[in-house]
Design a protein around this motif. Structure first.
Motif, mmCIF file in Angstrom:
data_model
loop_
_atom_site.group_PDB
_atom_site.id
_atom_site.type_symbol
_atom_site.label_atom_id
_atom_site.label_comp_id
_atom_site.label_asym_id
_atom_site.label_seq_id
_atom_site.Cartn_x
_atom_site.Cartn_y
_atom_site.Cartn_z
ATOM 1 N N ALA A 29 2.196 -9.635 6.939
ATOM 2 C CA ALA A 29 3.225 -8.744 7.474
ATOM 3 C C ALA A 29 2.821 -7.283 7.299
ATOM 4 O O ALA A 29 3.019 -6.456 8.189
ATOM 5 N N LEU A 30 2.252 -6.995 6.151
ATOM 6 C CA LEU A 30 1.838 -5.615 5.870
ATOM 7 C C LEU A 30 0.784 -5.154 6.873
ATOM 8 O O LEU A 30 0.858 -4.051 7.415
ATOM 9 N N LEU A 31 -0.185 -5.989 7.122
ATOM 10 C CA LEU A 31 -1.246 -5.619 8.060
ATOM 11 C C LEU A 31 -0.681 -5.433 9.464
ATOM 12 O O LEU A 31 -1.078 -4.521 10.195
ATOM 13 N N ARG A 32 0.248 -6.281 9.836
ATOM 14 C CA ARG A 32 0.838 -6.130 11.167
ATOM 15 C C ARG A 32 1.632 -4.833 11.261
ATOM 16 O O ARG A 32 1.613 -4.155 12.284
ATOM 17 N N MET A 33 2.343 -4.488 10.178
ATOM 18 C CA MET A 33 3.111 -3.244 10.224
ATOM 19 C C MET A 33 2.210 -2.018 10.220
ATOM 20 O O MET A 33 2.553 -0.979 10.745
ATOM 21 N N LEU A 34 1.051 -2.157 9.596
ATOM 22 C CA LEU A 34 0.124 -1.023 9.551
ATOM 23 C C LEU A 34 -0.725 -0.918 10.813
ATOM 24 O O LEU A 34 -1.333 0.110 11.070
ATOM 25 N N HIS A 35 -0.739 -1.985 11.583
ATOM 26 C CA HIS A 35 -1.652 -1.987 12.732
ATOM 27 C C HIS A 35 -1.461 -0.826 13.697
ATOM 28 O O HIS A 35 -2.430 -0.206 14.126
ATOM 29 N N PRO A 36 -0.241 -0.464 14.047
ATOM 30 C CA PRO A 36 -0.113 0.670 14.979
ATOM 31 C C PRO A 36 -0.739 1.953 14.445
ATOM 32 O O PRO A 36 -1.241 2.758 15.221
ATOM 33 N N VAL A 37 -0.716 2.137 13.141
ATOM 34 C CA VAL A 37 -1.258 3.367 12.574
ATOM 35 C C VAL A 37 -2.773 3.263 12.414
ATOM 36 O O VAL A 37 -3.512 4.177 12.761
ATOM 37 N N THR A 38 -3.237 2.156 11.870
ATOM 38 C CA THR A 38 -4.667 1.974 11.625
ATOM 39 C C THR A 38 -5.146 0.700 12.325
ATOM 40 O O THR A 38 -5.263 -0.356 11.709
ATOM 41 N N GLY B 139 -7.374 -15.771 10.630
ATOM 42 C CA GLY B 139 -8.161 -16.499 11.608
ATOM 43 C C GLY B 139 -7.586 -16.366 13.006
ATOM 44 O O GLY B 139 -8.030 -17.016 13.945
ATOM 45 N N GLY B 140 -6.585 -15.520 13.165
ATOM 46 C CA GLY B 140 -5.973 -15.318 14.478
ATOM 47 C C GLY B 140 -6.895 -14.541 15.404
ATOM 48 O O GLY B 140 -7.887 -13.965 14.976
ATOM 49 N N ALA B 141 -6.533 -14.537 16.672
ATOM 50 C CA ALA B 141 -7.386 -13.907 17.673
ATOM 51 C C ALA B 141 -7.387 -12.397 17.543
ATOM 52 O O ALA B 141 -8.435 -11.768 17.458
ATOM 53 N N SER B 142 -6.216 -11.802 17.532
ATOM 54 C CA SER B 142 -6.164 -10.346 17.448
ATOM 55 C C SER B 142 -4.778 -9.899 17.025
ATOM 56 O O SER B 142 -3.770 -10.373 17.541
ATOM 57 N N VAL B 143 -4.760 -8.960 16.117
ATOM 58 C CA VAL B 143 -3.482 -8.441 15.650
ATOM 59 C C VAL B 143 -2.818 -7.588 16.729
ATOM 60 O O VAL B 143 -1.620 -7.348 16.697
ATOM 61 N N VAL B 144 -3.603 -7.185 17.717
ATOM 62 C CA VAL B 144 -3.039 -6.403 18.824
ATOM 63 C C VAL B 144 -1.906 -7.161 19.502
ATOM 64 O O VAL B 144 -0.916 -6.572 19.917
ATOM 65 N N VAL B 145 -2.072 -8.466 19.593
ATOM 66 C CA VAL B 145 -1.065 -9.261 20.290
ATOM 67 C C VAL B 145 -0.260 -10.114 19.322
ATOM 68 O O VAL B 145 0.498 -10.992 19.738
ATOM 69 N N ALA B 146 -0.416 -9.854 18.027
ATOM 70 C CA ALA B 146 0.418 -10.560 17.056
ATOM 71 C C ALA B 146 1.824 -10.004 17.136
ATOM 72 O O ALA B 146 2.012 -8.844 17.460
ATOM 73 N N PRO B 147 2.827 -10.823 16.898
ATOM 74 C CA PRO B 147 4.187 -10.299 16.972
ATOM 75 C C PRO B 147 4.491 -9.340 15.836
ATOM 76 O O PRO B 147 4.004 -9.512 14.722
ATOM 77 N N TRP B 148 5.289 -8.347 16.129
ATOM 78 C CA TRP B 148 5.757 -7.416 15.102
ATOM 79 C C TRP B 148 6.624 -8.203 14.129
ATOM 80 O O TRP B 148 7.435 -9.026 14.553
ATOM 81 N N PRO B 149 6.454 -8.006 12.808
ATOM 82 C CA PRO B 149 7.221 -8.803 11.838
ATOM 83 C C PRO B 149 8.729 -8.595 12.005
ATOM 84 O O PRO B 149 9.187 -7.455 12.062
ATOM 85 N N VAL B 150 9.448 -9.675 12.135
ATOM 86 C CA VAL B 150 10.905 -9.556 12.184
ATOM 87 C C VAL B 150 11.566 -10.366 11.079
ATOM 88 O O VAL B 150 12.641 -10.030 10.610
ATOM 89 N N ASP B 151 10.917 -11.448 10.649
ATOM 90 C CA ASP B 151 11.567 -12.287 9.651
ATOM 91 C C ASP B 151 10.748 -12.370 8.364
ATOM 92 O O ASP B 151 10.931 -13.254 7.558
ATOM 93 N N ALA B 152 9.819 -11.410 8.201
ATOM 94 C CA ALA B 152 8.996 -11.447 7.000
ATOM 95 C C ALA B 152 9.822 -10.990 5.807
ATOM 96 O O ALA B 152 10.687 -10.144 5.929
ATOM 97 N N GLY B 153 9.531 -11.582 4.659
ATOM 98 C CA GLY B 153 10.258 -11.218 3.459
ATOM 99 C C GLY B 153 11.425 -12.154 3.228
ATOM 100 O O GLY B 153 11.596 -13.149 3.933
ATOM 101 N N ALA B 154 12.211 -11.826 2.230
ATOM 102 C CA ALA B 154 13.326 -12.680 1.867
ATOM 103 C C ALA B 154 14.440 -11.786 1.341
ATOM 104 O O ALA B 154 14.190 -10.664 0.928
ATOM 105 N N PRO B 155 15.662 -12.299 1.352
ATOM 106 C CA PRO B 155 16.741 -11.503 0.790
ATOM 107 C C PRO B 155 16.418 -11.133 -0.655
ATOM 108 O O PRO B 155 15.796 -11.903 -1.380
ATOM 109 N N THR B 156 16.838 -9.951 -1.022
ATOM 110 C CA THR B 156 16.547 -9.487 -2.376
ATOM 111 C C THR B 156 17.207 -10.397 -3.407
ATOM 112 O O THR B 156 18.378 -10.749 -3.285
#
Length: 873
Positions: free
Chosen positions: A676-685, A698-715
């Motif tokens: 999730a962190l890498l996906r969130m950082l992708h637009p910047v770096t 092992g995915g094809a490209s983070v360019v087309v990976a979905p933006w994280p929406v359900d990553a993480g858990a309730p505190t």
RNA sequence: GGGCGCGUAGCUCAGCGGGAGAGCACUCGGUUUACACCCGAGCGGUCGCAGGUUCGAACCCUGCCGCGCCCACCA
């Protein structure tokens, strides 16, 4: 998605080499079609309008900044499933190309004048063919995801068509007219400039007082432009000024010229300034022009288009204006007419903001104008009634101040390049405006002037989408989603796009949001300037630290509407962050982390804590990016990644990985958080995250990976509290070790008493790992004791540091702690001792203070006891 | 002259009503099996000045001082 990139198979290299990571990646993305619009899909459109790259050879830091911000928005929207594109501009680029070709011609000893219009334009096409690719390559290296394949990098037929169409429409609506007006004239360019292209600068000039007339009719006037007296047609005084009442209606002789000029009364004159009398040069001064109109004065022009004196019938004809300023003054002096001189005299002079920045000359001239009244009104109303938001809102007054007081816009330019004015003149003086499909009658001639570059640029949000044709692109992407640009071109470009967009598109705004950023400044916050020598070439930083580092550093200082100071230090820090991310991912991957693993059914406190933080950070990042808060979003990710994920979670993961019961769960959590962190950082770096994300997933490209929406858990509040307590305990023990000079490499035996009571019973191994403690052996002989008060209870730490402790250091440490605790308690006491505080402050605030008071009191008691127990020094 | 904004740690900046923060710099210690582009610990601030509002002000209001930018036709 037309193709799939081959999954990355190679292991991550031990070192992050930005150059290697960046190499060819943009081309891979392009080749794979990731940036192509997906025709026929139902994805929502997201469209950004951008100005063109600077075509003067190298990438400008300001462009790098703006492109980075826009690229961040676009990449994120793509990941979110939008059909996202940006509309690269080319019009200004074309203008810049013309200037460069001119320069090249000069070097060859020829000129555009000799070459002629057609041949000149031909040369510009050749230049573009030769150099355009290099410019695009620069933009690509910056990592931008613009869809250059649309080949909009030309001043093409389509744009011409749009320009002519809107001109005719405005003309037919009576919103374009031709008139003789006072304009800003550039003798250097031999062209008129619009008001916004004039910069006012204070200069040290001279104020010369001249005596006009003789005997009882003598009157003294002052001027900073002596030479303009050759064009004077009156002397004006205030109507109520009794000093000059006897002169009104008289005619006095204009020195040097010999012409008789009237003395007139006009409200404009300030009787308190100077002598209260003003010379009037209607053809060369805006105020004088107005006075001339009111009094029906003759308006003789005394200067030609190159700034030389002309048509005065005096010896000064043919002199340059600055030469004449001296010559006229000296001729007047010879006649004894100079009565006073002030030099230097500081006053504001308009300068050209283009070319050589020479002083502009107000000049009476026949030009084409846009009547901006109704257009500007609409542009103002769009913001006033909320259809368009200015972001940040502090800049709104600036918008209104401009739009609500706008003068008519002079759009004709006497240049050789640009879009020609589509007006034709007949042999009998007919004037007709022709549309794109109209043919001029034989023998008619077209207006020689071309249009202000901002006229065509103002059409950008829809001309690039095919307007005036009703194309599918236009239907889908107009209005565009957001305009991101610097506040410095609010008036130049944004205002024009707003006016034209609202006008041409039946009142539909060109964009709902104007997101303004500031200017890039140097590391000390100073404006970058060539003369100061503090400009930077972004390419050198890209070479040294990588494109991702430059982008990250720029994003990290991009607060809305605020200037962005940046120095090499900041880029270096960004590079360090990239390295950190690289190493963390390498650690995770080498330990079998993967987002494909199922999250543990029974997470450890550390697991639950980091997953909760991930969710919070993700929500916060989304909110900030939706609000164009690039700096805060980037900063938040930086701290989450470095201070929380790397410094704490990874350290806690080490013992968890060594324990069979938690190892798999830890691998899953590491994988999920990092993914999730890498996906969130992708637009910047984009580059480093691509390499790391492929390595991790092992995915094809983070360019087309979905933006994280359900990553993480309730505190999980309990887990969070445990981790907080753990962090405090860890820090205290580390601090003790440092102050007792126990090297980090030395493991020491220790007994932790009270862990269970403090709720940290499960954390024994983690703590031992974090602070390098060993279980007490048979020969355990503690030489030092440490007490740490935690929310759940106090932990006693008994340590065998083999030898006596440094009493002085310990006493100093405890003394500092005691002082802090006393200060804390005193503050709380003071507050709680104020009846009105307890009475009026919210209950939770009072409770908080009370808790602090108790905790501080406990600390004081404990520390005092420790101090007395210490052997005397 | 009008408008907007800024004066917070050595530097650049966040915070904008309830315990003074970050990055870089600095000091000390460290070859701990992801990372010395690193790790750990630490030093450092009457939040420009003076009043006011409030139980409470870096934060809100007023004035002053010092800066920056934009706009403006004072000869």
């Amino acid at each position: 998605m037309t193709e799939t990139l081959p999954p990355r198979t190679a292991d991550l290299p031990a070192k992050w080499n930005p150059g290697e990571v960046e190499g060819g990646m943009y081309q891979r993305w392009v080749d794979a079609g990731y940036f192509e619009a997906d025709a026929g899909s139902a994805r929502p459109p997201f469209c950004v309008v951008i100005p063109p790259p600077n075509v003067t050879g190298s990438l400008h830091i300001g462009h790098a900044f703006e492109h980075t911000l826009i690229d961040i928005l676009v990449r994120r929207r793509r990941m979110q499933g939008y059909e996202a594109l940006w509309l690269p501009g080319t019009d200004h680029a074309s203008i810049a190309v013309h200037a460069l070709v001119e320069r090249a011609l000069a070097a060859e000893g020829t000129s555009r004048r000799e070459l002629g219009r057609e041949a000149f334009i031909e040369r510009t096409w050749e230049w573009k063919a030769e150099h355009g690719g290099a410019i695009l390559a620069q933009m690509r290296r910056l990592g931008d995801s613009v869809d250059w394949s649309r080949e909009r990098f030309t001043m093409d037929e389509g744009l011409n068509r749009a320009v002519v169409t809107i001109f005719k429409r405005l003309f037919d609506d009576g919103l374009i007219y031709r008139a003789e007006r006072m304009v800003n004239w550039s003798p250097e360019m031999r062209s008129v400039l619009s008001d916004v292209e004039v910069e006012h600068r204070d200069v040290e000039g001279e104020l010369v007082s001249i005596c006009y007339g003789d005997g009882p009719d003598a009157v003294v006037v002052a001027t900073t432009r002596v030479e303009t007296m050759l064009g004077d047609t009156a002397v004006a005084v205030h109507p109520d000024d009794e000093r000059y009442a006897h002169l009104l209606g008289h005619e006095i002789e204009l020195p040097l010229v010999g012409r008789m000029i009237r003395v007139i009364a006009d409200e404009h004159v300030d009787p308190g300034f100077g002598t209260g009398a003003v010379k009037v040069t209607p053809a060369h001064d805006p105020n004088d022009f107005e006075i001339g109109r009111r009094h029906d004065l003759p308006m003789p022009t005394m200067m030609d288009e190159t700034g030389k004196i002309a048509g005065t019938g005096t010896e000064f004809d043919g002199m340059d204006r600055f030469e004449a300023r001296v010559a006229v003054r000296e001729a007047l002096r010879a006649q004894g007419r100079i009565v006073a001189e002030k030099r230097p005299y500081l006053h504001s002079v308009g300068h050209s903001s283009r070319g050589k920045h020479e002083p502009i000359e107000p000049r009476l001239s026949l030009q084409w104008f846009v009547k901006v009244g109704p257009l500007a009104q609409a542009a103002g109303d769009a913001v006033r009634d909320g259809r368009v938001a200015v972001h940040p809102p502090e800049l709104e007054p600036r918008w209104f101040g401009w739009v609500d007081n706008m003068h008519d816009w002079c759009i004709s330019r006497q240049l050789w390049w640009g879009h020609r004015i589509p007006v034709w003149y007949g042999p009998a003086g007919e004037v007709v405006c022709l549309g794109p499909d109209d043919d001029p009658p034989a023998g008619w001639t077209q207006d020689e002037d071309v249009l202000d570059t901002w006229f065509s640029s103002g059409l950008w949000p829809f001309s690039t989408l095919g307007w005036p044709e009703r194309t599918a692109d236009l239907a889908k992407f107009y209005p565009t989603s957001v305009l991101v640009t610097g506040y410095d071109i609010l008036f130049f470009w944004v205002a024009r796009m707003m006016m034209f967009g609202l006008y041409a598109m039946d009142g539909e705004k060109p964009f709902p949001t104007i997101a303004l950023h500031g200017m890039v400044r140097d590391q000390f916050g100073k404006k970058m300037s060539k003369t100061v020598g503090n400009t930077v070439d972004p390419a050198t930083w890209m070479d040294a630290y990588g494109t991702d580092s430059l982008r990250f550093a720029l994003a990290r200082v991009a607060n809305p509407g605020t200037d962005a100071p940046i120095g090499e230090d900041a880029v270096q820090a960004a590079r360090n962050f990239g390295t950190k991310l690289w190493n963390a991912t390498r650690f995770a991957v080498s330990n079998g982390a993967s987002p494909a693993l199922a999250l543990p059914a029974q997470p450890t406190d550390a697991d639950a804590w980091i997953l909760g933080r991930l969710r919070e950070v993700r929500e916060q990042t989304d909110a900030l990016l939706e609000d164009y808060q690039f700096a805060k979003a980037t900063e938040g990710l930086y701290h989450f990644a470095w201070d929380e994920f790397c410094s704490w979670y990874i350290e806690l993961a080490k013992p968890q990985l060594a324990d069979g019961s938690t190892a798999d769960g830890t691998r899953a959590v590491l994988g999920h958080v990092l993914d999730a962190l890498l996906r969130m950082l992708h637009p910047v770096t984009p580059f480093i995250t691509e390499a790391l994300w492929q390595g991790l997933t092992g995915g094809a490209s983070v360019v087309v990976a979905p933006w994280p929406v359900d990553a993480g858990a309730p505190t999980d509040p309990v887990a969070s509290a445990q981790v907080t307590a753990l962090q405090k305990l860890t820090t205290e023990i580390r601090r003790f070790r440092t102050e007792q000079r126990v090297p980090d490499s030395r493991r020491i035996a220790a007994r932790l008493v009270g862990l269970d009571g403090a709720g940290l019973g499960e954390q024994r191994a983690a703590i031992a790992s974090l602070v390098r403690l060993d279980e007490p052996g048979d020969d355990f002989a503690p030489t030092a004791t440490l007490e740490v008060a935690l929310a759940g209870g106090t932990v006693h730490v008994e340590l065998d540091i083999s030898g006596s402790i440094d009493v002085a250091a310990e006493r100093a440490r405890l003394g500092r702690d005691l002082a802090a605790a006393q200060k804390e308690r005193d503050q709380a006491d003071r507050k709680l001792g104020t009846p009105k505080f307890v009475e009026k402050a919210p209950a939770d605030v009072v409770d908080g203070i009370r808790a602090r008071q108790e905790s501080a009191a406990g600390d004081i008691e404990r520390i005092t006891a420790r101090l007395t127990a210490l052997p005397s020094a």
